[in-house]
Enzyme design. Structure first.
Site, PDB file in Angstrom:
ATOM      1  N   VAL A  45       0.849  -1.203   0.000  1.00 48.35           N
ATOM      2  CA  VAL A  45       0.000   0.000   0.000  1.00 48.35           C
ATOM      3  C   VAL A  45       0.883   1.252   0.000  1.00 48.35           C
ATOM      4  CG1 VAL A  45      -1.789   1.261   1.237  1.00 48.35           C
ATOM      5  CG2 VAL A  45      -1.859  -1.247   1.182  1.00 48.35           C
ATOM      6  N   CYS A  46       1.913   1.230   0.843  1.00 48.21           N
ATOM      7  CA  CYS A  46       2.820   2.386   0.921  1.00 48.21           C
ATOM      8  C   CYS A  46       3.476   2.662  -0.429  1.00 48.21           C
ATOM      9  CB  CYS A  46       3.900   2.146   1.970  1.00 48.21           C
ATOM     10  SG  CYS A  46       3.266   1.885   3.623  1.00 48.21           S
ATOM     11  N   THR A  47       3.810   1.615  -1.144  1.00 44.80           N
ATOM     12  CA  THR A  47       4.464   1.798  -2.445  1.00 44.80           C
ATOM     13  C   THR A  47       3.536   2.560  -3.396  1.00 44.80           C
ATOM     14  OG1 THR A  47       5.737  -0.218  -2.124  1.00 44.80           O
ATOM     15  CG2 THR A  47       5.512   0.559  -4.391  1.00 44.80           C
ATOM     16  N   LEU A  50       3.209   6.364  -2.120  1.00 46.22           N
ATOM     17  CA  LEU A  50       4.338   7.258  -2.388  1.00 46.22           C
ATOM     18  C   LEU A  50       4.483   7.541  -3.877  1.00 46.22           C
ATOM     19  CD1 LEU A  50       4.878   6.520   0.675  1.00 46.22           C
ATOM     20  CD2 LEU A  50       7.162   7.363   0.164  1.00 46.22           C
TER      21      LEU A  50
END
Ligand code: BEZ
Length: 212
Positions: A45-47, A50
């Site tokens: 999810v973070c990928t 960002l």
């Protein structure tokens, strides 16, 4: 746990980032800023988040707004992960990632919510105005990626209400009619809003967006 509330002065800090050491206030200058945390590098999810923030660079620039990400991962991890984000999301991460391994920024901003995780930051967002006051906060859990269109929309509303005495209704987007606050009398509204306004109720008056 620190709780940062709306209207509080955003805590200043100096931190190591992928773009060198940064003093938050100096880096912000007199524009707007968005400080956002993510739980961990090399996570799916973070990928996507960002990458999305990087793809929105023209939108942040248009709004005189700088973005900066933080997590408790070390610098080496950030540097390696940035390459993955570029590869999978098709965007170059062109904003700083804070390596907050000692949790200094996380603690200053209350980004670790112990009942969610003792060790990693939740998905926090702090929008900071040119006066260094916190204008908006959000907290999302690790499993829910943020909607950055909504963050842009909220930023538009904040910037509009910073320059004009108006509020924005539910689901407003830039260019829609806005609301005249109840503190403004009809006599004042007549002078302040030359495009006129509609009185749906004495407490609900709408007018075309004044800067359009
Ligand atoms: C993610 O970014 O996918 C993620 C990060 C931490 C916990 C769970 C999911």
């Amino acid at each position: 746990m620190t709780t940062i509330q709306l209207g509080d002065t955003a805590p200043d800090f100096t931190a190591s980032t992928t773009e060198g050491d940064i003093n938050f206030y100096n880096w912000l200058g007199d524009g707007w800023g968005i400080l956002f945390s993510h739980p961990a590098d090399f996570t799916p999810v973070c990928t996507t988040e960002l990458g999305r923030v990087a793809a929105l660079k023209p939108e942040w620039d248009k709004r005189n707004t700088k973005v900066i990400a933080t997590s408790v991962d070390p610098m080496e991890s950030h540097q390696q992960w940035v390459a993955d984000i570029g590869e999978t999301q098709g965007t170059e991460v062109d904003y700083p990632l804070i390596a907050d391994a000692d949790k200094k920024v996380a603690d200053l901003y209350g980004m670790i919510h112990p009942n969610s995780s003792d060790t990693t930051t939740v998905r926090s967002v702090f929008i900071v105005g040119p006066d260094k006051k916190v204008k908006l906060t959000l907290s999302y859990p690790a499993s829910t990626g943020r909607n950055f269109d909504e963050i842009l929309r909220a930023l538009d509303s904040l910037q509009l209400s910073a320059s004009h005495k108006v509020a924005t209704p539910a689901d407003w987007t830039d260019g829609d009619d806005v609301i005249i606050p109840v503190a403004i009398s009809n006599e004042q509204a007549d002078a302040m809003f030359p495009k006129g306004y509609v009185e749906h109720k004495p407490y609900l008056r709408t007018t075309p967006q004044p800067n359009r």
